[in-house]
Design an enzyme around this catalytic site. Structure first.
Site, short mmCIF file in Angstrom:
data_model
loop_
_atom_site.label_atom_id
_atom_site.label_comp_id
_atom_site.label_asym_id
_atom_site.label_seq_id
_atom_site.Cartn_x
_atom_site.Cartn_y
_atom_site.Cartn_z
N CYS A 91 -3.15 -1.12 -9.33
CA CYS A 91 -3.40 0.17 -8.69
C CYS A 91 -4.37 1.01 -9.53
CB CYS A 91 -2.10 0.95 -8.51
SG CYS A 91 -2.35 2.51 -7.63
N MET A 133 0.84 -1.20 0.00
CA MET A 133 0.00 0.00 0.00
C MET A 133 0.88 1.24 0.00
SD MET A 133 -2.93 -1.19 2.74
CE MET A 133 -1.75 -1.93 3.89
N GLY A 142 -5.00 -5.79 3.30
CA GLY A 142 -4.47 -4.44 3.15
C GLY A 142 -5.04 -3.50 4.17
N ASN A 176 -7.73 -11.09 -2.50
CA ASN A 176 -7.58 -9.81 -1.81
C ASN A 176 -8.86 -9.01 -1.96
OD1 ASN A 176 -6.00 -6.70 -2.62
ND2 ASN A 176 -6.27 -7.49 -0.56
N GLY A 177 -9.24 -8.32 -0.88
CA GLY A 177 -10.41 -7.45 -0.95
C GLY A 177 -11.43 -7.75 0.12
N ASP A 178 -11.63 -6.81 1.04
CA ASP A 178 -12.70 -6.85 2.04
C ASP A 178 -12.47 -7.81 3.20
OD1 ASP A 178 -13.95 -5.02 0.44
OD2 ASP A 178 -15.55 -6.35 -0.23
N GLN A 228 7.88 -4.57 -4.98
CA GLN A 228 6.88 -4.41 -6.04
C GLN A 228 7.21 -3.20 -6.92
OE1 GLN A 228 2.71 -2.76 -5.77
NE2 GLN A 228 2.16 -4.93 -5.92
#
Length: 344
Positions: free
Chosen positions: A102, A19, A228, A204-206, A72
């Site tokens: 991104c 991030m 994240g 990934n996500g939530d 990254q």
């Protein structure tokens, strides 16, 4: 075990998402202490690395206690990505990760990040350039597609695997969604279920609670989970998920002693790495998240973001610890849409 090339991770690894302006070495240190199995640097511009830009070079800093650690990079030019991969090689991380996910405008308008989702052939060429240019295992982080009319993660996964990448992380939103709405993991599950796919697939996500982590593990069959925003101000989430998966029981929320200890370590690492003034200033964004839930904390937060020495901050933290000694925190409730950050 889950293998990314020569890297062996625990049976169901928990990854800290890269991030921007968050996943720096001080933040990674407290996440590592609290159970993160694999971490990544903030994303680094390939063009910036080639220009020897100070900010880009600083993001290459990694430490042995962080391993396994991935660096990254992002960009939209094959030659620049290949050269950047060679530069990363000299730093000797455990892997090289490519950001094709991104969604922020300043990245997308340069033809990088999620913009590459509109051109799979370019994505393949960029990835292949990196694979050819480094001895490191190469992984990719991306999204489902540009928008709901162009969800192409199935084709992307197959073609990137063919270039030689060793793992793929998928954020369950399109670029058009940014961080709004609910992440759709059904597309990630279809990638994992594809008999052609042999590499680890991370979702990934939530993911904001142990219950959801276990549910998504069982429901979508991914090899691991990348976390994240839910780790911002709450690095304990990694160990909480691991404990819940192993026992079916919740760890108690971290008390004030634990919170102050982690804030203090984060602060001291920040000053050590960035220098006194930037270290103190950039730490200010974190206090609210670490101390969320404490009653009448506003005055203490105001003090923390106005004083200018480590000694003063340490004194305020000691006062907070004494003031709230024995305070029973409620289980955490995360408002994900209010915690949007770049490149989670």
């Amino acid at each position: 075990m889950v293998n990314i090339g020569p890297i062996s991770l625990p049976g169901f690894p928990l990854l800290l998402a890269p991030m921007e302006d968050v996943s720096d070495p001080p933040f990674r240190a407290v996440c590592k202490d609290n159970g993160a199995d694999l971490m990544y640097t903030e994303f680094i511009s390939s063009e910036g690395l080639i220009r020897d830009a100070i900010k880009s070079r600083q993001k290459l800093d990694i430490f042995d206690y962080e391993r396994p650690i991935g660096i990254q990079i992002f960009g939209g030019d094959e030659e620049a990505m290949g050269i950047s991969a060679q530069i990363v090689d000299t730093i000797n991380p455990d892997l090289l990760d490519i950001n094709f996910g991104c969604p922020v405008k300043k990245v997308v308008t340069k033809g990088a990040g999620a913009a590459v989702l509109k051109d799979i052939d370019l994505m393949v060429r960029l990835t292949a350039a990196c694979v050819r240019s480094t001895k490191l295992p190469v992984t990719v982080k991306t999204r489902l597609g540009w928008d709901n009319d162009s969800i192409n993660i199935g084709e992307v996964a197959e073609r990137l695997q063919d270039t030689g990448i060793k793992a793929l992380s998928v954020h369950g939103r399109t670029r058009a969604q940014l961080y709004k709405g609910q992440a759709d993991w059904s597309h990630i599950a279809r990638v994992k279920d594809n008999p052609r796919i042999r590499i680890p697939i991370f979702g990934n996500g939530d993911i904001d609670s142990p219950e959801k982590a276990l549910e998504y593990k069982n429901r979508f069959g991914v090899d691991g989970i990348m976390i994240g925003r839910a780790a911002i101000g709450y690095p304990w989430i990694f160990n909480e998920i691991k404990h819940f998966m192993a026992t079916g029981e919740h760890l108690p929320p971290p008390g004030i002693e634990q919170r102050v200890e982690v804030i203090r370590k984060h602060l001291h690492k920040s000053v050590e790495w960035k220098g006194l003034v930037p270290g103190i200033n950039e730490m200010r964004r974190h206090y609210n998240n670490y101390l969320k839930g404490l009653p009448n904390i506003k005055e203490f937060r105001l003090q923390l973001v106005t004083v200018k020495t480590v000694e003063e901050i340490d004194y305020i933290l000691d006062t907070i610890r004494k003031t709230y000694a024995g305070y029973a925190f409620e289980p955490r409730k995360v408002e994900m849409e209010k915690m949007a950050c770049n490149c989670d």
